[in-house]
Scaffold this motif. Sequence first.
Motif, short mmCIF file in Angstrom:
data_model
loop_
_atom_site.label_atom_id
_atom_site.label_comp_id
_atom_site.label_asym_id
_atom_site.label_seq_id
_atom_site.Cartn_x
_atom_site.Cartn_y
_atom_site.Cartn_z
N MET A 117 61.31 43.64 73.11
CA MET A 117 61.95 44.75 72.39
C MET A 117 63.04 44.23 71.47
O MET A 117 63.86 43.43 71.86
CB MET A 117 62.58 45.72 73.41
N TRP A 118 63.04 44.72 70.25
CA TRP A 118 64.04 44.26 69.31
C TRP A 118 65.45 44.67 69.68
O TRP A 118 66.40 43.95 69.45
CB TRP A 118 63.72 44.71 67.88
N ALA A 119 65.51 45.86 70.28
CA ALA A 119 66.83 46.36 70.66
C ALA A 119 67.56 45.32 71.50
O ALA A 119 68.74 45.08 71.33
CB ALA A 119 66.68 47.64 71.43
N ARG B 175 66.66 42.02 71.74
CA ARG B 175 66.79 40.70 71.12
C ARG B 175 67.97 40.62 70.16
O ARG B 175 68.70 39.64 70.14
CB ARG B 175 65.49 40.33 70.42
N VAL B 176 68.19 41.66 69.39
CA VAL B 176 69.32 41.60 68.46
C VAL B 176 70.63 41.57 69.22
O VAL B 176 71.52 40.79 68.94
CB VAL B 176 69.30 42.79 67.47
N SER B 177 70.71 42.43 70.24
CA SER B 177 71.96 42.49 70.99
C SER B 177 72.27 41.16 71.65
O SER B 177 73.42 40.81 71.86
CB SER B 177 71.88 43.57 72.06
N LEU C 37 71.62 38.22 70.51
CA LEU C 37 71.93 37.12 69.60
C LEU C 37 73.36 36.66 69.86
O LEU C 37 74.26 37.47 69.92
CB LEU C 37 71.84 37.57 68.14
N ALA C 38 73.51 35.38 69.99
CA ALA C 38 74.86 34.91 70.32
C ALA C 38 75.80 35.18 69.16
O ALA C 38 75.48 34.89 68.02
CB ALA C 38 74.81 33.42 70.62
N ARG C 39 76.94 35.76 69.47
CA ARG C 39 77.94 36.00 68.42
C ARG C 39 78.37 34.69 67.79
O ARG C 39 78.79 34.62 66.67
CB ARG C 39 79.19 36.70 69.02
N ALA D 189 76.66 32.57 66.69
CA ALA D 189 75.77 32.18 65.60
C ALA D 189 76.51 32.21 64.27
O ALA D 189 76.21 31.47 63.36
CB ALA D 189 74.56 33.12 65.55
N PHE D 190 77.47 33.09 64.15
CA PHE D 190 78.28 33.14 62.94
C PHE D 190 79.20 31.94 62.97
O PHE D 190 79.99 31.78 63.88
CB PHE D 190 79.11 34.44 62.95
N CYS D 191 79.03 31.07 61.95
CA CYS D 191 79.73 29.79 61.99
C CYS D 191 81.21 29.99 62.27
O CYS D 191 81.83 30.85 61.69
CB CYS D 191 79.59 29.05 60.67
N ARG E 242 85.00 29.64 61.94
CA ARG E 242 85.80 29.43 60.73
C ARG E 242 86.39 28.03 60.66
O ARG E 242 86.47 27.42 59.63
CB ARG E 242 86.93 30.47 60.65
N GLY F 151 85.25 25.47 62.35
CA GLY F 151 84.27 24.50 62.80
C GLY F 151 84.07 23.34 61.84
O GLY F 151 83.82 23.53 60.65
N ILE G 166 82.34 22.05 53.65
CA ILE G 166 80.89 22.19 53.52
C ILE G 166 80.30 21.00 52.77
O ILE G 166 80.84 20.57 51.75
CB ILE G 166 80.54 23.49 52.74
#
Lengths: 524, 156
Positions: B1-3, B5-7, B9-11, B13-15, B17, B19, B78
């Motif tokens: 279920m996508w509901a 899988r999205v939830s 997702l590890a937070r 994942a957003f690089c 700041r 890092g 970067i």
Amino acid sequence: MLRASLREISAALKEGQVSPVELCQKYLALIKATKFLNAYISVTEDIALKQAEASEKRYRKGQRLGDLDGIPVAVKDNFSTMGIETTCASNMLKGYIPPYNATVVQKLLDQGAILVGKTNLDEFAMGSGSTDGVFGPVKNPWSYSQQYREKCMRNSSTSNEELSWLITGGSSGGSAAAVSSFTCFAALGSDTGGSTRNPASLCGVVGLKPTYGLISRHGLIPLVNSMDVPGILTRCVDDSATMLGVLGGHDPKDSTTVQDPFHPFQIPNITDTSQLCIGIPKEYNAPGMSSETLAVWSKAAGLFEKAGAKVVEVSLPHTCYSIVCYHVLCAAEVASNMARFDGLEYGHRSSADKSTEALYAATRREGFNDVVRGRILSGNYFLLKQNYETYFIKAQKVRRLIVEDFAKVFSSGVDVLLTPTTLSSAVPYVEFIKEDNRTRSTQDDLFTQAANMAGLPAINVPAALSERSLPIGLQFIGRAFCELQLLTVAKWFEEQVQFPVIQLQDIMDQVDAVSQEEKSASFP
Amino acid sequence: MWALRVSSLARAAFCSRSGNSAGLSSVPPFQEDGRGRKKVTLELLDHLERLALVDFRNQEGVERLEKAIEFADQLLSINTDGVEPMDSVLEDRCLYLREDNVTEGNFAEELLKNANQTLEEYFIAPPGNIPLPKLEDRDTFLQKKKPSADMLPLTF
């Protein structure tokens, strides 16, 4: 009738169920009744009525100019309008009357559209709240909806109206509020980093940022030339396609519009969703997102999956740097674009007269607010000879990485990306102003500015009401120049979610009562 | 279920700041104050005011610049080796140039209407080629900003 969509009212006008003058008067009355929203900087009542009379004559002769003939529209006050004051919500341009129309404005008028007014914004469109303009903040119509007021009444801490009224988002907040509160059928916004989609999301309307190069920027007072796009705000996706059909296409006056032929379209209904591939960029699950927004986003992905579409998780690895890159490029272009405001040829002029430079400096000190000055100064810093490579060229390189991220995802077979538009639903004004403009823009443009960097079309579609009965919008991002596909998906989604209509009954009744009185007064 | 899988997702994942992952180029050293914030010199502020022809107005204006620089510094980490800068997303297309014919004009009167001061067909400007007065003689907040111990020079 007041709540009709652009298409419905266009049909009603054609069939003579309503006359352009009658419609225009109703809408002008509604603008008066909603003056407290501060959505309009100027209301062009006399011009609108004249235009409506001309339109009525055309209808009588059966010579209507197009689908928009007789339909009230509003235009953000950073588009040049001939003979009508254009201020950018800045002291710098107070009293400035452009001698020409922006191409998009001219296209609307050529179709017979009725211009009811110029809408409020953040000064020079720099902001994400529509709170930083010289004419004061715009109030979100949802602050006065029955849905939200009922929730506030139950919660004593937010029942105070002064403390609980919400921002519209920005910078096209006036246009979003105008469309949301039924004072026009469609409005023009502008979108540099999300300025159309952000307020559309918070005001529960559809906000489309077309592909860069599809719509002319001629006459749009520039913020960031390489990212600015005129935006379209409407109450449904079909209406945004109608507007796009009128506005799109090459303009000899804007060398950055592409010459490929543009074909206006009506959105087909999807019959086979199984052919569709929706991408969910994992990096958009960002810190600070409200759990409600996350839930609505997940649910939307589930909707597509259930309907047989392929839903895949994708990665746009440079997403988190996008807002930083945007910050540098935006400041640099602002520094250069704002150089034109010197007080000599138009706009505000200071009384300083020791030297030309002194006049420039004094004029600009008096004319710009702190946000604009801040961006000019930081832009100048990034462009200093010793910083040019370090910041400006570096940001341009990062921009390419961001553009390549999107290209990779789309070449892997993804048709459209589905993301949140904003981190959360609208916040009360008193909360919003606790942070400075830059911090706010950083948070609020997070999900939207990448589409500007890559020039991709993107649209906000209202998806659900939050716990507090406030709109939550989702964003679809498509391939460049694939508006048909993007809007087809957006329309399918819109039909699935059946977003509730804003309840502004008190205001509407008031207008009805007034017009009834007027009628009985003129026909005793 | 996508509901789900999205939830899930590890937070993260957003690089992050701050890092600094492997392979990132080194950041040039900055002069910082005690709180780790970059400070700009009075000379630089003066220079910027002259170039931009807007003034900082107050201490907040200066802090706004410092924060903007600090924010932009995230770019420095970067890796952009071998990446060409991008000016416009339309870089791969020919830019449209219209024929060099006059299509409109004779609007002098119309254009002059928006100017505050004109004479005949001219805009009026005060005497030119006079640079802005020096910091001491200029109406700017920076005058009050005497160099002090916490104003360390910024190295470029």
